[in-house]
Scaffold this motif. Structure first.
Motif, PDB file in Angstrom:
ATOM      1  N   MET A   1      -3.960 -31.284 -17.864  1.00  0.00           N
ATOM      2  CA  MET A   1      -3.765 -30.433 -16.483  1.00  0.00           C
ATOM      3  C   MET A   1      -1.964 -30.731 -15.974  1.00  0.00           C
ATOM      4  SD  MET A   1      -4.901 -30.892 -12.329  1.00  0.00           S
ATOM      5  CE  MET A   1      -4.039 -32.463 -12.798  1.00  0.00           C
ATOM      6  N   SER A   2      -1.546 -29.525 -16.391  1.00  0.00           N
ATOM      7  CA  SER A   2      -0.084 -29.553 -15.488  1.00  0.00           C
ATOM      8  C   SER A   2       0.295 -28.544 -14.733  1.00  0.00           C
ATOM      9  CB  SER A   2       0.485 -28.981 -16.932  1.00  0.00           C
ATOM     10  OG  SER A   2       2.349 -29.148 -17.304  1.00  0.00           O
ATOM     11  N   ILE A   3       1.032 -29.051 -13.846  1.00  0.00           N
ATOM     12  CA  ILE A   3       1.140 -29.014 -12.245  1.00  0.00           C
ATOM     13  C   ILE A   3       2.924 -28.357 -12.362  1.00  0.00           C
ATOM     14  CG2 ILE A   3       1.341 -28.663 -10.121  1.00  0.00           C
ATOM     15  CD1 ILE A   3      -0.971 -30.926 -10.689  1.00  0.00           C
ATOM     16  N   VAL A   4       3.262 -26.536 -12.031  1.00  0.00           N
ATOM     17  CA  VAL A   4       5.017 -26.907 -12.134  1.00  0.00           C
ATOM     18  C   VAL A   4       5.000 -27.103 -10.344  1.00  0.00           C
ATOM     19  CG1 VAL A   4       6.402 -25.401 -12.226  1.00  0.00           C
ATOM     20  CG2 VAL A   4       4.946 -25.546 -13.752  1.00  0.00           C
ATOM     21  N   VAL A   5       6.132 -28.074  -9.948  1.00  0.00           N
ATOM     22  CA  VAL A   5       6.106 -27.800  -8.623  1.00  0.00           C
ATOM     23  C   VAL A   5       7.686 -27.238  -8.430  1.00  0.00           C
ATOM     24  CG1 VAL A   5       6.928 -29.545  -7.350  1.00  0.00           C
ATOM     25  CG2 VAL A   5       5.436 -29.612  -8.256  1.00  0.00           C
ATOM     26  N   VAL A   6       8.303 -26.030  -7.791  1.00  0.00           N
ATOM     27  CA  VAL A   6       9.391 -25.913  -6.689  1.00  0.00           C
ATOM     28  C   VAL A   6       9.466 -26.712  -6.059  1.00  0.00           C
ATOM     29  CG1 VAL A   6      10.589 -23.700  -6.665  1.00  0.00           C
ATOM     30  CG2 VAL A   6       8.213 -23.429  -8.271  1.00  0.00           C
TER      31      VAL A   6
ATOM     32  N   THR B   1       5.568 -30.693 -13.645  1.00  0.00           N
ATOM     33  CA  THR B   1       7.073 -30.373 -14.105  1.00  0.00           C
ATOM     34  C   THR B   1       7.765 -30.279 -12.959  1.00  0.00           C
ATOM     35  OG1 THR B   1       7.044 -29.274 -16.573  1.00  0.00           O
ATOM     36  CG2 THR B   1       8.591 -27.892 -15.311  1.00  0.00           C
ATOM     37  N   LEU B   2       9.324 -30.374 -12.860  1.00  0.00           N
ATOM     38  CA  LEU B   2      10.279 -29.708 -11.631  1.00  0.00           C
ATOM     39  C   LEU B   2      10.788 -28.702 -11.832  1.00  0.00           C
ATOM     40  CD1 LEU B   2      10.691 -30.097  -8.836  1.00  0.00           C
ATOM     41  CD2 LEU B   2      12.421 -31.757  -8.940  1.00  0.00           C
TER      42      LEU B   2
ATOM     43  N   SER C   1      17.907 -19.729  -6.814  1.00  0.00           N
ATOM     44  CA  SER C   1      18.127 -18.581  -7.534  1.00  0.00           C
ATOM     45  C   SER C   1      16.759 -18.392  -8.307  1.00  0.00           C
ATOM     46  CB  SER C   1      19.514 -17.940  -7.410  1.00  0.00           C
ATOM     47  OG  SER C   1      19.841 -18.487  -8.576  1.00  0.00           O
ATOM     48  N   PRO C   2      16.785 -16.440  -7.857  1.00  0.00           N
ATOM     49  CA  PRO C   2      15.296 -16.630  -8.921  1.00  0.00           C
ATOM     50  C   PRO C   2      15.473 -16.868  -9.990  1.00  0.00           C
ATOM     51  CG  PRO C   2      16.230 -14.641  -7.377  1.00  0.00           C
ATOM     52  CD  PRO C   2      16.605 -15.492  -6.953  1.00  0.00           C
ATOM     53  N   ASP C   3      16.935 -16.711 -10.806  1.00  0.00           N
ATOM     54  CA  ASP C   3      17.391 -16.897 -12.162  1.00  0.00           C
ATOM     55  C   ASP C   3      17.124 -18.603 -12.849  1.00  0.00           C
ATOM     56  OD1 ASP C   3      18.292 -14.191 -12.290  1.00  0.00           O
ATOM     57  OD2 ASP C   3      20.285 -14.693 -12.520  1.00  0.00           O
ATOM     58  N   ASP C   4      16.538 -19.247 -12.017  1.00  0.00           N
ATOM     59  CA  ASP C   4      17.020 -20.287 -12.020  1.00  0.00           C
ATOM     60  C   ASP C   4      14.919 -20.797 -12.047  1.00  0.00           C
ATOM     61  OD1 ASP C   4      19.276 -21.317 -11.274  1.00  0.00           O
ATOM     62  OD2 ASP C   4      18.749 -21.766  -9.146  1.00  0.00           O
ATOM     63  N   VAL C   5      14.539 -19.817 -12.382  1.00  0.00           N
ATOM     64  CA  VAL C   5      13.157 -20.025 -12.651  1.00  0.00           C
ATOM     65  C   VAL C   5      12.984 -19.433 -14.148  1.00  0.00           C
ATOM     66  CG1 VAL C   5      10.631 -19.162 -11.716  1.00  0.00           C
ATOM     67  CG2 VAL C   5      12.533 -19.670 -10.030  1.00  0.00           C
ATOM     68  N   ASP C   6      13.175 -20.319 -14.479  1.00  0.00           N
ATOM     69  CA  ASP C   6      12.382 -20.185 -15.734  1.00  0.00           C
ATOM     70  C   ASP C   6      11.000 -20.215 -16.328  1.00  0.00           C
ATOM     71  OD1 ASP C   6      12.491 -19.945 -18.920  1.00  0.00           O
ATOM     72  OD2 ASP C   6      13.875 -21.394 -19.552  1.00  0.00           O
ATOM     73  N   PRO C   7      10.318 -18.268 -17.041  1.00  0.00           N
ATOM     74  CA  PRO C   7       9.880 -18.647 -16.725  1.00  0.00           C
ATOM     75  C   PRO C   7       9.001 -19.333 -18.223  1.00  0.00           C
ATOM     76  CG  PRO C   7      10.137 -16.443 -17.057  1.00  0.00           C
ATOM     77  CD  PRO C   7      11.219 -17.584 -17.148  1.00  0.00           C
ATOM     78  N   ALA C   8       9.750 -20.191 -19.031  1.00  0.00           N
ATOM     79  CA  ALA C   8       9.203 -20.843 -19.841  1.00  0.00           C
ATOM     80  C   ALA C   8       8.309 -22.209 -19.308  1.00  0.00           C
ATOM     81  CB  ALA C   8      10.311 -21.177 -20.964  1.00  0.00           C
ATOM     82  N   ALA C   9       8.904 -22.593 -18.092  1.00  0.00           N
ATOM     83  CA  ALA C   9       8.668 -23.821 -17.729  1.00  0.00           C
ATOM     84  C   ALA C   9       7.418 -24.276 -17.139  1.00  0.00           C
ATOM     85  CB  ALA C   9       9.947 -24.340 -16.264  1.00  0.00           C
ATOM     86  N   LEU C  10       7.139 -22.407 -17.235  1.00  0.00           N
ATOM     87  CA  LEU C  10       5.257 -22.193 -16.251  1.00  0.00           C
ATOM     88  C   LEU C  10       4.538 -22.537 -17.948  1.00  0.00           C
ATOM     89  CD1 LEU C  10       7.180 -21.612 -14.169  1.00  0.00           C
ATOM     90  CD2 LEU C  10       5.158 -19.647 -13.580  1.00  0.00           C
ATOM     91  N   ALA C  11       4.830 -22.070 -18.861  1.00  0.00           N
ATOM     92  CA  ALA C  11       3.702 -22.272 -20.057  1.00  0.00           C
ATOM     93  C   ALA C  11       3.279 -23.219 -19.844  1.00  0.00           C
ATOM     94  CB  ALA C  11       4.882 -22.169 -21.748  1.00  0.00           C
ATOM     95  N   GLY C  12       1.813 -23.409 -20.619  1.00  0.00           N
ATOM     96  CA  GLY C  12       0.855 -23.950 -20.926  1.00  0.00           C
ATOM     97  C   GLY C  12       0.598 -24.803 -18.941  1.00  0.00           C
ATOM     98  N   ALA C  13       1.009 -24.457 -18.260  1.00  0.00           N
ATOM     99  CA  ALA C  13       0.978 -24.924 -16.786  1.00  0.00           C
ATOM    100  C   ALA C  13      -0.833 -24.545 -16.254  1.00  0.00           C
ATOM    101  CB  ALA C  13       2.241 -24.942 -16.186  1.00  0.00           C
ATOM    102  N   ALA C  14      -1.281 -25.526 -15.241  1.00  0.00           N
ATOM    103  CA  ALA C  14      -2.369 -24.561 -14.805  1.00  0.00           C
ATOM    104  C   ALA C  14      -1.881 -24.409 -13.284  1.00  0.00           C
ATOM    105  CB  ALA C  14      -3.198 -25.955 -14.718  1.00  0.00           C
TER     106      ALA C  14
ATOM    107  N   LEU D   1       0.939 -23.873  -9.888  1.00  0.00           N
ATOM    108  CA  LEU D   1       2.154 -23.848  -9.091  1.00  0.00           C
ATOM    109  C   LEU D   1       2.432 -23.997  -7.980  1.00  0.00           C
ATOM    110  CD1 LEU D   1       5.726 -21.708  -9.775  1.00  0.00           C
ATOM    111  CD2 LEU D   1       4.524 -21.844  -7.810  1.00  0.00           C
ATOM    112  N   HIS D   2       3.318 -25.511  -7.316  1.00  0.00           N
ATOM    113  CA  HIS D   2       3.069 -25.777  -6.278  1.00  0.00           C
ATOM    114  C   HIS D   2       4.852 -25.522  -6.358  1.00  0.00           C
ATOM    115  CE1 HIS D   2       2.818 -28.009  -2.171  1.00  0.00           C
ATOM    116  NE2 HIS D   2       3.866 -28.579  -2.954  1.00  0.00           N
ATOM    117  N   LEU D   3       4.525 -25.017  -4.033  1.00  0.00           N
ATOM    118  CA  LEU D   3       6.295 -24.559  -3.821  1.00  0.00           C
ATOM    119  C   LEU D   3       6.438 -25.206  -2.958  1.00  0.00           C
ATOM    120  CD1 LEU D   3       8.906 -22.787  -3.834  1.00  0.00           C
ATOM    121  CD2 LEU D   3       7.138 -21.255  -2.734  1.00  0.00           C
ATOM    122  N   SER D   4       7.735 -25.344  -1.993  1.00  0.00           N
ATOM    123  CA  SER D   4       7.628 -26.336  -0.685  1.00  0.00           C
ATOM    124  C   SER D   4       8.864 -24.921  -0.486  1.00  0.00           C
ATOM    125  CB  SER D   4       8.844 -27.508  -1.419  1.00  0.00           C
ATOM    126  OG  SER D   4       9.760 -27.068   0.041  1.00  0.00           O
TER     127      SER D   4
END
Length: 290
Positions: free
Chosen positions: A1-6, A54-55, A115-128, A130-133
């Motif tokens: 289980m992989s979680i991306v935090v923004v 991933t952060l 900025s939106p450019d800081d959100v790299d789609p590659a960082a979401l690869a394989g994740a289940a 996304l949590h946003l602050s």
């Protein structure tokens, strides 16, 4: 289980003062420099709960940014950090009174230029998931990046969650709810629930269903509640000696998400959340000690 935090990453200057703040005067304090930022806090508590994390955040090109990256790396959090060449790393002065209650003086620094450019789609690869602050959405300068992160997660088929983070900053609840429409789980505290529904009754979260899939509400000493189409379930707070409440909500989020995404029941997910929150309030500073 992989979680991306923004979310935000920064430094906390934590001052535990011995008595009331004296305007124009001095108060003896115990002062500590520590890692902070709601995004970084949640990412590190997720690692403490055993989640692969991933952060995505923005830091300054300075000693503070390098300190934060080092702590995240050491804990095993993957860093998808944009380094701002001009703005300093976020810094927050945290004033903690004798009851452990915190007041914050934040300078978002580089986080405000996320900025939106800081959100790299590659960082979401394989994740289940996304949590946003919510701090990202509640600042007009970084809001487009928060919306971009939620949209990227939707395109990638991830489930999503949002912590509103700051009741005082929810000046337009209708607009905020529009921003989080379609999110699977909203994680407000009682004050944030009041800002969104006008009521401190956890059951009032039912009016948010349809905009979001479910709501997990932290109620301080009264524990936490989960509200979804099946009704309302609650758990009591875990016993704790309250030293510093900074980061308690971020720790709760991490405990709930790690358990819920692992397939545990809503009750057990809430219990995992209050356990991590109790651990957080029992220590000085917002991030776990590994």
């Amino acid at each position: 289980m992989s979680i991306v935090v923004v979310g935000d990453a920064g430094l906390d200057v934590v001052a535990r003062h011995d008595g009331p703040i004296v305007h124009g005067g001095d108060v003896r304090s115990a002062v500590r420099l520590a890692g902070g930022g709601a995004g970084a806090n949640t990412a590190l508590w997720l690692r403490a709960a055993g989640a692969d994390t991933t952060l995505i955040a923005r830091i300054g090109d300075d000693d503070g940014g390098r300190l934060i990256r080092g702590k995240l790396d050491e804990a095993g959090v993957r860093c998808a950090l944009t380094v701002d060449p001009e703005a300093p790393t976020c810094c927050v002065v945290v004033l903690v009174d004798g009851d452990g209650q915190r007041s914050m003086l934040p300078d978002r620094g580089a986080n405000a230029r996320f900025s939106p450019d800081d959100v790299d789609p590659a960082a979401l690869a394989g994740a289940a998931h996304l949590h946003l602050s919510g701090y990202v959405l509640l600042d007009a300068s970084s809001r487009p990046a928060g919306l971009a992160a939620l949209a990227a997660a939707k395109r990638a088929g991830l489930t999503t969650s949002v912590d509103p983070q700051a009741a005082a900053l929810i000046t337009d609840p209708t607009a905020f709810l529009g921003d989080v429409a379609g999110v699977d789980l909203l994680l407000p505290n009682t004050a944030e629930l009041v800002a969104l529904t006008g009521s401190d009754d956890p059951a009032s979260a039912k009016q948010l269903l349809g905009t979001v899939g479910a709501v997990a509400v932290t109620c301080g000493l009264d524990g936490a509640c989960w509200v979804d189409a099946d009704g309302v379930v609650s758990v009591p707070a875990a016993p704790a000696e309250v030293v510093d409440t900074t980061g308690a909500g971020d720790a709760f989020d991490a405990g709930v998400l790690a358990a819920w995404l692992a397939g545990e029941s809503t009750v057990d997910s809430l219990r995992a959340g209050v356990r991590l929150a109790a651990r957080a309030v029992g220590q000085v500073c917002a991030q776990p000690v590994f």
